[in-house]
Design an enzyme around this catalytic site. Structure first.
Site, short mmCIF file in Angstrom:
data_model
loop_
_atom_site.label_atom_id
_atom_site.label_comp_id
_atom_site.label_asym_id
_atom_site.label_seq_id
_atom_site.Cartn_x
_atom_site.Cartn_y
_atom_site.Cartn_z
N HIS A 188 2.58 4.24 6.56
CA HIS A 188 2.46 4.98 5.30
C HIS A 188 1.27 5.95 5.25
O HIS A 188 1.11 6.65 4.24
CB HIS A 188 2.38 4.01 4.11
CG HIS A 188 1.25 3.03 4.18
ND1 HIS A 188 1.39 1.80 4.78
CD2 HIS A 188 -0.02 3.10 3.74
CE1 HIS A 188 0.23 1.16 4.69
NE2 HIS A 188 -0.63 1.92 4.06
N ASP A 234 0.78 -1.24 0.00
CA ASP A 234 0.00 0.00 0.00
C ASP A 234 0.81 1.29 0.00
O ASP A 234 0.24 2.34 -0.28
CB ASP A 234 -0.97 0.01 1.19
CG ASP A 234 -2.12 0.99 1.00
OD1 ASP A 234 -2.49 1.25 -0.17
OD2 ASP A 234 -2.66 1.50 2.00
#
Length: 503
Positions: free
Chosen positions: A429, A182
């Site tokens: 992230h 991701d």
């Protein structure tokens, strides 16, 4: 074959913490000749041969994004997003215990360790059995799935070490692959770190749509990544780009978050054959874009498997039908990335090479994901400052330990672990990137402030131990001059002596 142990030492928790990574020293990436990329010849695959499909059940659990880390774990604030990680792990473990053929991979130790510490000894032993049986596999295994553009390399190593140390201590395993499905683009520095950690491969999803479009007809979605660093070929790592993001095959999402048609096997509503044939056609299409007849496909998405039974019950029927009909030309099973690699090693294939980054990332024309390089600069700046304090604190504990000041070291273990966990969470992230909602960013800032306070407490304990006095330790705000810092200013006015630590 010569092996060496690469020790990445991170002072997290109870003094010196070492996570052990295994790395080959014969010029190959760890894992075997399939990853070499230069000297192997291509084994041309007969397009009419049977496809071998590995389905990877997984749940991508963000350590904060639309909801906070705590909200995601407990499952509250469902009006924002339906997600509860504790239930995902509960539900999945229960299904795996019923059927040894079922598999599941997990990534984020920030969640798993929290769940683990709530379990009875009996349940922990059952999970250890699932790990030994290769039903549960930990991929990445860091505290989070870190960003690759804005996270600092020391912080990445620390958060990976924190998760790996837990797995080594509690489950006697270390991850063998990276799972970066991701993050918004990928850096060759991250690939280099994974190679040096002894990972056999890294699996990713988000590469530029134009790059993926170019790679597909050339069958270059798998490659040997050789970052251009001083380590040379010793840094190479096999790299796999997933076919359909990190989602299930289209039309085959049976999670509670999806609305796809279930697989029905009674006389009035029978659709198993049509659903199975549709899935077979999908995998035959996928096979056009990979070099071998061995395929891997994700079976999950964001916060999936809250009701694992619903997922597996539908997949079970389709898998059974396909395997019971060899004329369809597909062998299919639940699997893991490591098991996929083990079968892939049986093919003698030359893969293309890559040396540079997968940056910048775009998913549509003119849709470049580059704003996060500078988004929420205050959070990024605060993280860097607390990161410096964290590194300095670890060094101070090493000096205290080497100097025989064990009391200070023992007193600071808990505080240092909490500091490490906060720093680990911020490498996520959606954290350091600034791509979370403001409420979540505020929660991250609170974590950093608490981590900073822990660092100050640790320094105070060590300084008092060193000096043999009970003097207080005060800190100034970041970027303050001596005149602007009240503790320093007061000492100067009163003519008092002080210890000054600048970092």
């Amino acid at each position: 074959m010569i092996w060496k142990l690469l020790l990445l030492v991170s002072l997290v928790g109870w003094g010196t913490l070492a996570s052990v990574f295994v790395k080959q020293e014969d010029g190959k990436a760890s894992g075997g000749s399939v990853f070499r990329g230069r000297t192997n010849k291509i084994s041309f695959v007969d397009t009419g041969s049977q496809l071998s499909v590995h389905l990877i059940p997984h749940s991508h659990d963000d350590v904060g994004w639309l909801k906070t880390y705590d909200e995601y774990y407990w499952g509250n604030a469902d009006h924002v997003q339906s997600a509860g990680v504790q239930y995902i792990i509960d539900s999945t473990i229960a299904e795996l215990l019923k059927d040894p053929k079922k598999k599941f991979i997990y990534v984020e130790m920030a969640f798993f360790t929290r769940w683990w510490h709530e379990q009875s000894q009996k349940m922990k032993d059952k999970v250890r059995g699932l790990v030994r049986n290769k039903q549960v596999e930990f991929s990445n295994g860091g505290w989070c799935m870190n960003d690759e553009a804005t996270a600092y390399y020391e912080d990445i190593i620390d958060q990976m070490t924190l998760g790996h140390q837990f797995l080594l201590n509690e489950l006697k395993v270390l991850p063998k692959v990276g799972w970066q499905i991701d993050p918004f683009g990928h850096s060759n520095a991250q690939a280099s770190l994974f190679a040096q950690m002894g990972f056999d491969a890294v699996f990713m999803s988000r590469i530029d749509y134009q790059d993926k479009r170019r790679r597909m007809p050339k069958k270059e979605l798998e490659m040997v990544w050789i970052p251009e660093t001083s380590q040379g070929l010793d840094n190479q790592i096999f790299t796999h780009v997933t076919y359909n993001h990190y989602s299930p095959p289209p039309g085959f999402c049976f999670d509670v978050l999806c609305r796809h048609t279930p697989v029905m096997d009674d006389k009035r509503n029978y659709n198993v054959d049509s659903r199975a044939k549709s899935l077979v056609d999908y995998f035959k299409e996928q096979s056009k874009y990979y070099k071998t007849n061995i395929l891997m496909h994700t079976l999950g998405d964001d916060f999936h498997y809250r009701n694992a039974n619903q997922n597996f019950k539908n997949y079970d029927k389709v898998l059974k039908y396909i395997n019971d009909h060899p004329d369809l030309g597909v062998k299919i099973r639940y699997s893991t990335p490591v098991q996929y690699l083990e079968e892939l090693k049986t093919k003698n294939v030359e893969f293309p090479e890559k040396k540079d980054d997968f940056f910048p990332y775009a998913d549509i024309p003119h849709g470049y994901w580059t704003g996060f390089f500078t988004t929420r600069p205050a959070l990024k700046g605060y993280l860097r400052e607390v990161g410096k304090l964290f590194q300095a604190t670890k060094k101070a504990i090493v000096l205290a330990s080497l100097g025989g000041y064990e009391i200070a070291v023992n007193k600071t273990s808990y505080s240092l672990r909490k500091m490490a966990q906060s720093m680990g969470t911020l490498q996520h992230h959606d954290a350091v990137t600034g791509t979370s909602k403001k409420l979540v960013v505020d929660d991250y800032s609170k974590m950093l402030d608490e981590a900073r306070q822990k660092g100050v407490e640790i320094y105070g304990d060590i300084v008092r131990e060193f000096s043999g006095t009970n003097q207080s330790v005060l800190t100034c705000e970041w970027n303050s001059s001596a005149v602007e810092c009240p503790p320093v200013k007061q000492s100067l006015v009163e003519g008092k002596s002080m210890y000054l630590r600048v970092f």
